[in-house]
Design an enzyme around this catalytic site. Structure first.
Site, mmCIF file in Angstrom:
data_model
loop_
_atom_site.group_PDB
_atom_site.id
_atom_site.type_symbol
_atom_site.label_atom_id
_atom_site.label_comp_id
_atom_site.label_asym_id
_atom_site.label_seq_id
_atom_site.Cartn_x
_atom_site.Cartn_y
_atom_site.Cartn_z
ATOM 1 N N LYS A 13 0.832 -1.211 0.000
ATOM 2 C CA LYS A 13 0.000 0.000 0.000
ATOM 3 C C LYS A 13 0.867 1.261 0.000
ATOM 4 O O LYS A 13 0.672 2.166 -0.802
ATOM 5 C CB LYS A 13 -0.928 0.025 1.237
ATOM 6 C CG LYS A 13 -1.807 -1.218 1.379
ATOM 7 C CD LYS A 13 -2.713 -1.141 2.613
ATOM 8 C CE LYS A 13 -1.967 -1.129 3.944
ATOM 9 N NZ LYS A 13 -1.247 -2.396 4.246
ATOM 10 N N ARG A 88 -10.014 0.181 8.731
ATOM 11 C CA ARG A 88 -9.515 -1.149 9.074
ATOM 12 C C ARG A 88 -10.557 -1.994 9.796
ATOM 13 O O ARG A 88 -10.264 -3.145 10.141
ATOM 14 C CB ARG A 88 -8.308 -0.999 9.990
ATOM 15 C CG ARG A 88 -6.957 -1.318 9.356
ATOM 16 C CD ARG A 88 -5.917 -1.099 10.422
ATOM 17 N NE ARG A 88 -4.643 -1.702 10.182
ATOM 18 C CZ ARG A 88 -3.623 -1.083 9.584
ATOM 19 N NH1 ARG A 88 -3.755 0.131 9.118
ATOM 20 N NH2 ARG A 88 -2.462 -1.697 9.481
ATOM 21 N N ARG A 127 11.476 -5.238 5.386
ATOM 22 C CA ARG A 127 11.174 -3.834 5.034
ATOM 23 C C ARG A 127 12.046 -2.848 5.805
ATOM 24 O O ARG A 127 12.287 -3.004 6.990
ATOM 25 C CB ARG A 127 9.702 -3.568 5.349
ATOM 26 C CG ARG A 127 9.346 -2.093 5.463
ATOM 27 C CD ARG A 127 7.876 -1.838 5.349
ATOM 28 N NE ARG A 127 7.073 -2.381 6.430
ATOM 29 C CZ ARG A 127 5.741 -2.383 6.419
ATOM 30 N NH1 ARG A 127 5.084 -1.908 5.384
ATOM 31 N NH2 ARG A 127 5.083 -2.894 7.433
ATOM 32 N N ARG A 161 10.875 -0.426 11.322
ATOM 33 C CA ARG A 161 9.788 -0.232 12.279
ATOM 34 C C ARG A 161 9.871 -1.236 13.420
ATOM 35 O O ARG A 161 10.205 -2.401 13.205
ATOM 36 C CB ARG A 161 8.437 -0.398 11.567
ATOM 37 C CG ARG A 161 8.037 0.835 10.788
ATOM 38 C CD ARG A 161 6.892 0.597 9.862
ATOM 39 N NE ARG A 161 5.773 -0.128 10.465
ATOM 40 C CZ ARG A 161 4.628 -0.365 9.839
ATOM 41 N NH1 ARG A 161 4.448 0.056 8.613
ATOM 42 N NH2 ARG A 161 3.669 -1.028 10.443
ATOM 43 N N ARG A 172 -0.648 -9.080 13.516
ATOM 44 C CA ARG A 172 -1.187 -8.091 12.586
ATOM 45 C C ARG A 172 -1.956 -8.768 11.455
ATOM 46 O O ARG A 172 -2.991 -8.273 11.009
ATOM 47 C CB ARG A 172 -0.058 -7.208 12.048
ATOM 48 C CG ARG A 172 0.415 -6.206 13.110
ATOM 49 C CD ARG A 172 1.820 -5.702 12.860
ATOM 50 N NE ARG A 172 1.941 -4.949 11.646
ATOM 51 C CZ ARG A 172 3.110 -4.720 11.034
ATOM 52 N NH1 ARG A 172 4.235 -5.209 11.539
ATOM 53 N NH2 ARG A 172 3.136 -4.014 9.939
HETATM 54 P P1 ADP Z 1 2.217 -1.834 3.258
HETATM 55 O O1 ADP Z 1 2.245 -0.326 3.191
HETATM 56 O O2 ADP Z 1 1.017 -2.422 2.574
HETATM 57 O O3 ADP Z 1 2.383 -2.364 4.645
HETATM 58 P P2 ADP Z 1 4.817 -1.643 1.866
HETATM 59 O O4 ADP Z 1 4.479 -0.813 0.675
HETATM 60 O O5 ADP Z 1 5.541 -0.989 2.975
HETATM 61 O O6 ADP Z 1 3.467 -2.373 2.413
HETATM 62 O O7 ADP Z 1 5.633 -2.921 1.349
HETATM 63 C C1 ADP Z 1 6.198 -3.866 2.267
HETATM 64 C C2 ADP Z 1 7.595 -4.269 1.804
HETATM 65 O O8 ADP Z 1 7.505 -5.060 0.626
HETATM 66 C C3 ADP Z 1 8.488 -3.082 1.451
HETATM 67 O O9 ADP Z 1 9.801 -3.370 1.912
HETATM 68 C C4 ADP Z 1 8.425 -3.001 -0.075
HETATM 69 O O10 ADP Z 1 9.683 -2.563 -0.599
HETATM 70 C C5 ADP Z 1 8.147 -4.440 -0.481
HETATM 71 N N1 ADP Z 1 7.202 -4.540 -1.600
HETATM 72 C C6 ADP Z 1 6.135 -3.742 -1.883
HETATM 73 N N2 ADP Z 1 5.473 -4.167 -2.982
HETATM 74 C C7 ADP Z 1 6.127 -5.290 -3.413
HETATM 75 C C8 ADP Z 1 5.930 -6.197 -4.518
HETATM 76 N N3 ADP Z 1 4.918 -6.062 -5.386
HETATM 77 N N4 ADP Z 1 6.798 -7.233 -4.620
HETATM 78 C C9 ADP Z 1 7.828 -7.391 -3.746
HETATM 79 N N5 ADP Z 1 8.057 -6.568 -2.682
HETATM 80 C C10 ADP Z 1 7.229 -5.524 -2.522
HETATM 81 P P1 ADP Z 2 1.043 -1.749 7.651
HETATM 82 O O1 ADP Z 2 1.649 -0.739 6.704
HETATM 83 O O2 ADP Z 2 2.027 -2.815 7.987
HETATM 84 O O3 ADP Z 2 -0.270 -2.269 7.159
HETATM 85 P P2 ADP Z 2 0.358 0.488 9.329
HETATM 86 O O4 ADP Z 2 1.568 1.329 9.240
HETATM 87 O O5 ADP Z 2 -0.804 0.864 8.469
HETATM 88 O O6 ADP Z 2 0.766 -1.022 9.041
HETATM 89 O O7 ADP Z 2 -0.154 0.420 10.822
HETATM 90 C C1 ADP Z 2 0.714 0.143 11.913
HETATM 91 C C2 ADP Z 2 -0.112 -0.040 13.165
HETATM 92 O O8 ADP Z 2 -0.825 1.173 13.466
HETATM 93 C C3 ADP Z 2 -1.202 -1.114 13.100
HETATM 94 O O9 ADP Z 2 -0.710 -2.399 13.393
HETATM 95 C C4 ADP Z 2 -2.211 -0.612 14.145
HETATM 96 O O10 ADP Z 2 -1.771 -0.907 15.465
HETATM 97 C C5 ADP Z 2 -2.132 0.900 13.973
HETATM 98 N N1 ADP Z 2 -3.128 1.413 13.004
HETATM 99 C C6 ADP Z 2 -2.875 2.035 11.814
HETATM 100 N N2 ADP Z 2 -4.013 2.374 11.195
HETATM 101 C C7 ADP Z 2 -5.026 1.946 11.996
HETATM 102 C C8 ADP Z 2 -6.456 1.979 11.901
HETATM 103 N N3 ADP Z 2 -7.085 2.530 10.847
HETATM 104 N N4 ADP Z 2 -7.170 1.433 12.926
HETATM 105 C C9 ADP Z 2 -6.556 0.904 13.999
HETATM 106 N N5 ADP Z 2 -5.235 0.814 14.149
HETATM 107 C C10 ADP Z 2 -4.466 1.343 13.167
#
Ligand code: ADP
Ligand code: ADP
Ligand code: ZN
Length: 214
Positions: A13, A88, A127, A161, A172
């Protein structure tokens, strides 16, 4: 254009939202980033959120709904926003509909990035980001062109992180399947849902999203 990027932790995302910001002038509204900023600043919200985030559970709906509602009132969202990490839960999705209506805003698409759980663990654990500009990287899938140097800003400092470890990822993912995935049919019903194969390479995922947005 206003969209939601929906998907489990590690689905891509943030990576895709950053590309839409650069390519289309939209703005990424990441509730995770907002919470981490609050934790770093030691605000009341940060104090309340820290433990919950470290355990891999969700912060309360009330806090999150208030946070995003305030954020949507800022002028920089006028050129289009990308919700990343919100909603979420079903309660958050319902509250979002009400607030968008009240603010006179329209949601165009909900783009679901679908990725297998096994791949997600690998993505999250590998990541990291540039400490200076926030550019995202991955130990295996998205390395900087020159090892140890950020492609975007040249910084040599990176960070990981606190919650990107194997144990927390399991909680998660559980939270995603139990609390977040149930909102998918909600958006399917109103015809806004588009599903993209998030297992594809980063560039391919971007192309698919661009094709949806037109
Ligand atoms: P999210 O915001 O959904 O938690 P991220 O965009 O931070 O996910 O992506 C998680 C990790 O995976 C990052 O280290 C990113 O560089 C990598 N990543 C993102 N998209 C892809 C993909 N399509 N294939 C392989 N690795 C990816
Ligand atoms: P990821 O990119 O791995 O999906 P986020 O960075 O979006 O994770 O979120 C990190 C943490 O922040 C979550 O595990 C949760 O504890 C909290 N969080 C973020 N967005 C929300 C939401 N909309 N509702 C509840 N908790 C949230
Ligand atoms: Zn950088």
């Amino acid at each position: 254009m206003n969209i939601i990027l929906l998907g489990p932790p590690g689905a891509g995302k943030g990576t895709q939202a950053k590309r839409l910001e650069t390519g289309r002038g939209m703005i990424q509204l990441s509730t995770g980033d907002m919470l981490r900023a609050a934790v770093a600043a030691g605000t009341e919200l940060g104090k309340q959120a820290k433990e919950v985030m470290d355990s891999g559970n969700l912060v309360s709906d009330d806090l999150m709904i208030g946070l995003i509602s305030e954020r949507l009132d800022q002028d920089d969202t006028k050129g289009g926003f990308i919700l990343d990490g919100f909603p979420r839960t079903t309660a958050q999705a319902e509250a979002l509909d009400v607030m968008l209506e009240q603010k006179g805003l329209e949601l165009d698409y909900v783009i679901e990035l679908r990725v297998d759980d096994a791949a997600l663990v690998r993505r999250v654990v590998g990541r990291y980001t540039c400490a200076k500009c926030g550019q995202g990287y991955h130990d295996e899938f998205q390395k900087p062109k020159v090892e140890g140097v950020c492609d975007v800003c040249g910084s040599t400092e990176f960070k990981r992180r606190a919650d990107d470890n194997a144990e927390t990822v399991t909680s998660r993912l559980e939270a995603y399947h139990r609390q977040t995935a149930p909102i998918i049919p909600y958006y399917e019903n109103d015809g806004k849902l588009k599903t993209v194969d998030g297992m594809a390479e980063i560039d391919e995922v971007t192309r698919e999203i661009e094709a949806i947005l037109g």
